[in-house]
Each structure stands twice: as structure tokens, then as C-alpha cells.
Enzyme design. Structure first.
Site, mmCIF file in Angstrom:
data_model
loop_
_atom_site.group_PDB
_atom_site.id
_atom_site.type_symbol
_atom_site.label_atom_id
_atom_site.label_comp_id
_atom_site.label_asym_id
_atom_site.label_seq_id
_atom_site.Cartn_x
_atom_site.Cartn_y
_atom_site.Cartn_z
ATOM 1 N N ALA A 66 -22.874 51.253 112.290
ATOM 2 C CA ALA A 66 -22.143 52.319 111.613
ATOM 3 C C ALA A 66 -22.677 53.676 112.041
ATOM 4 C CB ALA A 66 -22.280 52.155 110.099
ATOM 5 N N GLY A 105 -22.313 47.143 111.254
ATOM 6 C CA GLY A 105 -20.860 47.215 111.173
ATOM 7 C C GLY A 105 -20.180 46.707 112.425
ATOM 8 N N GLU A 108 -19.957 43.095 111.973
ATOM 9 C CA GLU A 108 -18.985 42.838 110.906
ATOM 10 C C GLU A 108 -17.545 42.994 111.420
ATOM 11 O OE1 GLU A 108 -20.986 43.840 106.689
ATOM 12 O OE2 GLU A 108 -21.059 45.505 108.111
ATOM 13 N N GLU A 128 -29.214 46.041 108.530
ATOM 14 C CA GLU A 128 -29.123 47.075 107.490
ATOM 15 C C GLU A 128 -30.337 47.111 106.577
ATOM 16 O OE1 GLU A 128 -24.818 46.222 108.616
ATOM 17 O OE2 GLU A 128 -26.699 45.095 108.435
#
Length: 696
Positions: A66, A105, A108, A128
Site C-alpha cells: 500500500a 496490499g 491481497e 503489515e
């Protein structure tokens, strides 16, 4: 080819819609990247000539995570869940083509694709936890469904990056592509999926592995117990475990809601703010104002180390690990042989743990040469001395090196506190002298204080910083002052810890408070581990300090089974009545009146002077920025990363509170608590350490 936006393009190649991202340096999920994927996916779905979709990235990596800088800010553009929804619900099979890393992310996003293919060098992970967070875009619900709850727990709470081969074995990948042929192989794979009419595999619908764990709470109990020490003090690992419990016990959508709830709590919490601050601080430390990013560096292809003791041997290993030849010099054969044995033994221990191969040991040892003659260092590019911490000894050594080493050589001292400028004055080339303060054990500890002397050249500084990165260190540039940054601040804590035990707080109380704050151990347990007799001489001992008194009692730490604590055969620390009496007698002799000392006072007396000293260091220009001080303390002294570092912690509790306490302490106990001028100025102007900009 259709340009969707500046970072995204779409093209149809042989019936496959190819979405290509190109957002240097790591294709992070910025608003532009999210918008681009979303629009390109809709274009591919609407393209009647596209029967499948491939998502891939240009540059050195797949989506590596991210956009961390956007955390806590108002959302812009298409949300990540919307991007995932359009990919997962695509009526055409979507294949993620992965190279470099698919992290956070990025993974993901790959997990909502129907298939995943990667090159062998790729690595996948959900790290994370290192930011005090959990995967918040379905990672905690999808990963257990594809690799199983236990593997998912291990992967997410450790943040490890899984190699592609292991990911293939665990079902996280569907195929591997040859290096350099990812695009073509992914397109061919997508065509095969269409030709074979394979199903649109949605991980959210794969429940076999989570159902198999349902009704087995002991799985989670066992995991918590086995990782209790590793997770101590951290919020994120426990929340990750709770999310995986939800994946096992709840329907997918309810598990997603639980994940979102727990993620929101973490992202708004103090721990994640501290860990994200450390993430950026660690990167900012490499930025030296006034020193160009491409500043000329000196070639370092050979390294000389003087001193084969614990520190010298550890320093040598850093360079051997990086493939640099090292020549080790000692004054005596016995000491030299001992150092060589230490290096080999360390490598053999690492090999026994499976971290390196036996072949790697021999490869590294083959890069190591040794002798008893300083003249053998005449042609090395860098010399690091790791000899006795004595100014006269070091100046004599540097004067000799000045006459031996080639003109372009860098002369470095591993001194932990001595005046580098005085050391440099023994040479005719002070511009070539720099401090490289490694931390023990030097082959393990990440921190390297790079000490800039008054006349150290930019080229030498740039070279030292570059070398630090090459050998895997976290480097922080500091100035010349007693103790530099780390030990100078440590002295404040040590002084107060030693004073507190005279005033009535026993060593185990001080240690407990600092341990509960998050340090790996307290100062007295650490002293026992290191040995109370470091630098102590029995013949010259005069009972002038408590440490001397304990050494005279033959309580010299863990190695003698007794120090500040008593130790059993397992080296378990046990509070000692003998030490308690010794402390009380010592305090009485010096007229110190015993009293009750609260845990709150212990913490404030140990921590606030550290923050105040950090302010003095900034005031004097001995550190470039407050965050550099935090990087030093997290990486070199065990400051809990979830408190960010002493300077970040000071900001969090409020600089006015720190100032008021220092003023209170000064009025009560004396000038050692005098508030830094900078601290007073910041409070008066309503600013914080973060508002300060480095000069240059």
C-alpha cells in the site's frame, strides 16, 4: 495499446487483456494505481476480443504494498475493496503475474485474482505486522483459506516473505514462469485456462482448510503460547490471530467485517503510529543534507580489521558475509587464533540452524586472511580498528597507520565514546578518518553509528553510508561528542537507574518497570549479562561504587552465578537479599535516605532525561534529526519499536509534560536535570521535534 492513466495501460494480446502497471519505484497502491487497475479491468471485461485478463507490472517488482504515506489521510480515488471486487467478480479469468515482491496490499490484490503465476525469484508476503497493522483488505480471510490457518498465522505474524517455490508448494501460486519470460508465460497460462474451461476460482469460496480447523481452539492457544515472548508488548499479532479465528469460525463476509473492525482500531492506535514513524525514519536516516545522493564514493574492495576480539571478529564477519576480502591483524598469535576460531564457530552455529550452507562457511572463510603485522594493511581500501578503548593507544595506532596505509585508504575507528577528532589529529589525513561504531555482537546488531569528524570528507562519509547498506546495517550519521548519540543518551538512563536503587527502588523493581515498558531487559539484568567486572581491577578496587562493592563480593554477574541478582543453574534471575542489604548499607554510608519509589517515578526518571539529552544533541547538531535518534535507539538499544523511539515518545506524551517534569526534577535533585534550551524553546513556541529541519 490503450493508456488508461499515467501509470496504467491496457492491451489485447492474442485474446488476453493485459493490464500493465508502471508506477516507480515499487508500484505501490496509490490512488492512481487503484484507479488505473479498476478502469483497465472494466475495459478488459467490456472487450469482446479478450477472453481472459492478466495483471502484471513493469519495473523491478509487482505491487509491493500500500501507499503507507496515505494512511490516516482522507481517501481519494477508487477504494482498494472496489478494485478487488471488480477483479474477483470478473466473468473472465484473471491471472496475476508476479515478479519481484507481492507484499501487503499487493498480495491481497493477487489473492482476488483467480490464478497466480510468478517467476522463481519472486517473494510473497503480508508484512503489515511490522507497521503495527494487520492485512486489512481481506488478507486475513483469504490466506488461511488457501494455505491453511497455521501457515497463515505464521506468515502474517512474522511478516516473512515466502519464496515462490514454497508458495507454489503451499497453493499460493498456481505455476512458475521462467525468469525473464513472465509476460509471455502468463498470457499462455491465461489462454490455457480459457481453452480448458477452468473455473473462476475465488479463494473466498474455498472453505475446506478453514473448516478442517473449526472446533480446534487449541490450535490458536498453542500458537499464542509458543510465540508469547516474540509477541510481548505488541498489539498487532494478537489481532491477526483473532482475524484468523474469525476466518475459521465465521462466514467469509462476517470475517471481513471483523478484519475491518480490528484493522481500524490498529491504524488509529499509538503503536501503529509509532511503527509507521519508525518505518519512515529508517529510510530518512540515509538522507544526508548537503551530501548529494550521487556523491562520489571511494572504491572499497578490501578491508583490514585490527583486533581479533569479540568486536573485531564480529565486524570482520559483516564484510565476509558481503563477499569482501578481510585481513585480520592482532598483536599475538594466541589472540589471533582465538578470533579466527570465533568467526568459524559463529558460522558453524548459523549453519546448524539452517541459515547458511557448509559451503557458504568455506566460501566466507576463504576470504579471510590474518597476520601479526600492521604492514600487511598497506594496500587495503578500508581499515577499522577495534582495539582497547584508550585514547593514547588509538592515537599511537592511527599515527602508525598513517605511515603504512595507501593515501586513498579510509581509516576508521570503532570507538564507542572517544573524541574522533583527537584520534584523527594523530594523522596527516584527518579527512580520511571516520568513526564506524558497531554494536555488540557486531555480526548481529543492525545499528551502525557513522561518526563524522570535523574534517571528514564528503567522499568518505558517502562511502561509509554506502558500505553500511552493503553489509546490511542501519546507518545513522552522528557528530563527535562524548558517547556520540546512543551511549550519550544511555548514560542518562544509567545514572538515574543507579541513583534510584540508592533511594529505595531495588534493581528488580527498576528492571521490571523498564521491561514492562518494552525493553528486552532492564539495566541491572543487562549489567549481569555483560559482567560487572568489565574494566574492574581487584587491586585498585576501592568500594567507591556499588559495582565495585559487588565485584569485591565476587558477585560479577551471570558468569559467577551472582551479580545484582542470584542465578540458578538455568541462569534464572532471582532477587538477592544480600544485594538488597549491600545497597542499603552503601546508601546509608553516603547519607541517602531510603523512601518509597513508585513505578511511575522510575519510568519518568529513567526515560525523560533521555528525551532531554536527545534535545541537547539536536541543539548541538550532533544528530541531523530527531528521528535519527529514534533509529539509533530502536536498532541499537532495544527501545520498543511500538513506542517509536525516545524522541517520538516524548512528542506523544507531550513536550510540555516532559519539560515540566525536568523542571520539577531539577528543583528537587539538582542541575543534572536542567532542561535543554531547545526543549524550552519548542514548548514556548508550540512546536515539536518533528518540526525541526536538518541544516544543509
Amino acid at each position: 495499446m490503450l493508456t488508461i492513466n499515467p501509470v496504467t495501460s491496457y492491451s489485447n494480446i492474442d485474446g488476453v487483456g493485459v493490464i500493465t502497471l508502471n508506477s516507480p519505484p515499487v508500484n505501490a497502491l496509490s490512488a492512481a494505481v487503484r484507479d488505473g487497475i479498476h478502469a483497465a479491468a472494466l475495459a478488459a471485461i467490456a472487450d469482446p476480443a479478450a477472453h481472459a485478463i492478466v495483471l502484471l507490472c513493469e519495473g523491478r517488482t509487482f505491487i509491493a504494498g500500500a501507499d503507507i504515506a496515505a494512511f490516516g489521510k482522507p481517501p481519494t480515488g477508487v477504494s482498494l475493496p472496489e478494485v478487488q471486487r471488480v477483479l474477483e467478480d470478473s466473468p473472465k479469468p484473471v491471472v496475476a503475474a508476479i515478479h519481484g515482491t507481492a507484499l501487503g496490499g499487493g498480495l491481497e490484490v493477487a489473492l482476488v485474482c483467480h490464478y497466480r503465476i510468478a517467476v522463481p525469484s519472486a517473494r510473497l508476503g503480508l508484512p503489515e505486522v511490522h507497521l503495527g497493522l494487520l492485512p486489512g483488505a481481506g488478507g486475513t480471510q483469504r490466506l488461511p483459506r488457501i494455505v491453511g490457518p497455521e501457515a497463515a498465522l505464521q506468515m502474517m505474524t512474522s511478516g516473512v516473505h515466502m519464496p515462490a517455490a514454497e508458495a507454489l508448494h503451499n497453493g499460493l501460486l498456481d505455476a512458475l514462469a521462467p525468469e525473464g519470460q513472465l509476460r509471455a508465460t502468463a498470457i499462455a497460462f491465461a489462454q490455457q485456462v480459457v481453452a480448458e474451461k477452468r473455473p473462476l476460482r475465488k479463494i473466498r469460496e474455498q472453505n475446506d482448510k478453514v473448516q478442517a480447523a473449526r472446533g480446534q481452539p487449541e490450535l490458536f492457544t498453542r500458537f499464542r503460547q509458543s510465540h508469547a515472548k516474540q509477541f510481548r508488548g505488541f498489539d498487532a499479532p494478537e489481532k491477526i490471530i483473532q482475524c484468523v479465528e474469525a476466518a475459521v469460525n465465521l462466514p467469509f463476509d462476517e470475517g471481513l467485517q471483523r478484519e475491518r473492525q480490528l484493522f481500524t482500531g490498529l491504524v488509529q492506535g499509538q503503536q501503529s503510529a509509532a511503527q509507521r514513524n519508525h518505518f519512515f525514519a529508517s529510510r530518512q536516516a540515509w538522507n544526508i543534507p548537503g551530501l548529494a545522493q550521487d556523491a562520489a564514493t571511494l572504491p572499497v574492495q578490501t578491508v583490514g580489521i585490527i583486533g581479533a576480539g569479540t568486536m573485531g571478529a564480529g565486524i570482520a564477519m559483516n564484510f565476509l558475509n558481503a563477499g569482501l576480502p578481510v585481513h585480520l591483524v592482532e598483536t599475538g598469535q594466541e589472540a589471533l587464533d582465538r578470533g579466527l576460531r570465533t568467526i568459524r564457530s559463529n558460522y558453524e552455529n548459523t549453519a546448524r540452524k539452517g541459515r547458511i550452507t557448509p559451503q557458504a562457511i568455506e566460501q566466507r572463510m576463504a576470504l579471510l586472511s590474518s597476520s601479526l603485522d600492521l604492514q600487511d594493511l598497506a594496500q587495503v581500501d578500508l581499515v577499522i580498528e577495534a582495539v582497547f578503548e584508550n585514547m593514547a593507544v588509538k592515537k599511537e595506532l592511527f599515527a602508525r597507520l598513517d605511515g603504512i596505509c595507501k593515501p586513498a585508504a579510509i581509516l576508521a575507528s570503532n570507538t564507542s565514546a572517544l573524541d574522533l577528532n583527537e584520534i584523527a589529529s594523530a594523522t596527516a589525513r584527518p579527512e580520511s578518518v571516520i568513526g564506524l561504531h558497531f554494536f555488540s555482537p557486531a555480526n548481529v546488531m543492525k545499528l551502525l553509528e557513522v561518526v563524522r569528524g570535523a574534517r571528514t570528507s564528503d567522499a568518505v562519509i558517502a562511502t561509509a553510508m554506502q558500505l553500511a547498506r552493503k553489509i546490511g546495517k542501519v546507518a545513522v550519521l552522528v557528530g563527535v561528542c562524548p558517547g556520540f548519540v546512543g551511549n550519550r543518551i544511555l548514560a542518562q538512563r544509567q545514572r538515574e537507574a543507579n541513583q534510584l536503587i540508592l533511594e529505595g527502588a531495588m534493581p528488580w523493581a527498576v528492571d521490571r518497570v523498564l521491561y514492562d515498558f518494552g525493553f528486552p531487559m532492564g539495566p541491572f539484568a543487562m549489567s549481569d549479562l555483560a559482567g560487572l567486572d568489565l574494566g574492574w581491577n581487584k587491586e585498585k578496587s576501592s568500594s567507591s561504587t556499588l559495582r565495585e562493592v559487588l565485584c569485591e563480593m565476587d558477585r560479577r554477574g551471570q558468569k559467577t552465578g551472582a551479580g545484582f541478582y542470584d542465578y540458578d543453574e538455568k541462569r534464572t534471575a532471582i532477587p538477592s537479599p544480600l544485594v538488597e542489604k549491600a545497597i542499603q548499607d552503601f546508601a546509608r554510608q553516603r547519607g541517602v535516605q531510603a523512601r518509597e519509589v513508585s513505578d511511575e517515578e522510575i519510568l519518568e526518571r529513567c526515560i525523560y532525561p533521555m528525551i532531554n539529552e536527545g534535545a541537547k544533541i539536536l541543539e548541538e547538531g550532533m544528530a541531523l534529526r530527531a528521528s535519527d535518534i529514534d533509529v539509533v535507539w530502536v536498532n541499537g538499544y532495544g527501545w520498543p519499536v511500538y513506542h517509536g523511539g525516545p524522541m517520538f515518545y516524548g512528542e506523544r506524551i507531550g513536550l510540555p509534560k516532559v519539560l515540566a517534569k525536568m523542571q520539577e526534577f531539577e528543583a528537587r535533585w539538582g542541575p543534572q536535570f536542567k532542561p535543554a534550551k531547545l526543549l524550552q524553546e519548542l514548548v514556548a513556541s508550540g512546536r515539536t521535534f518533528s518540526d525541526l529541519q536538518p541544516a544543509g
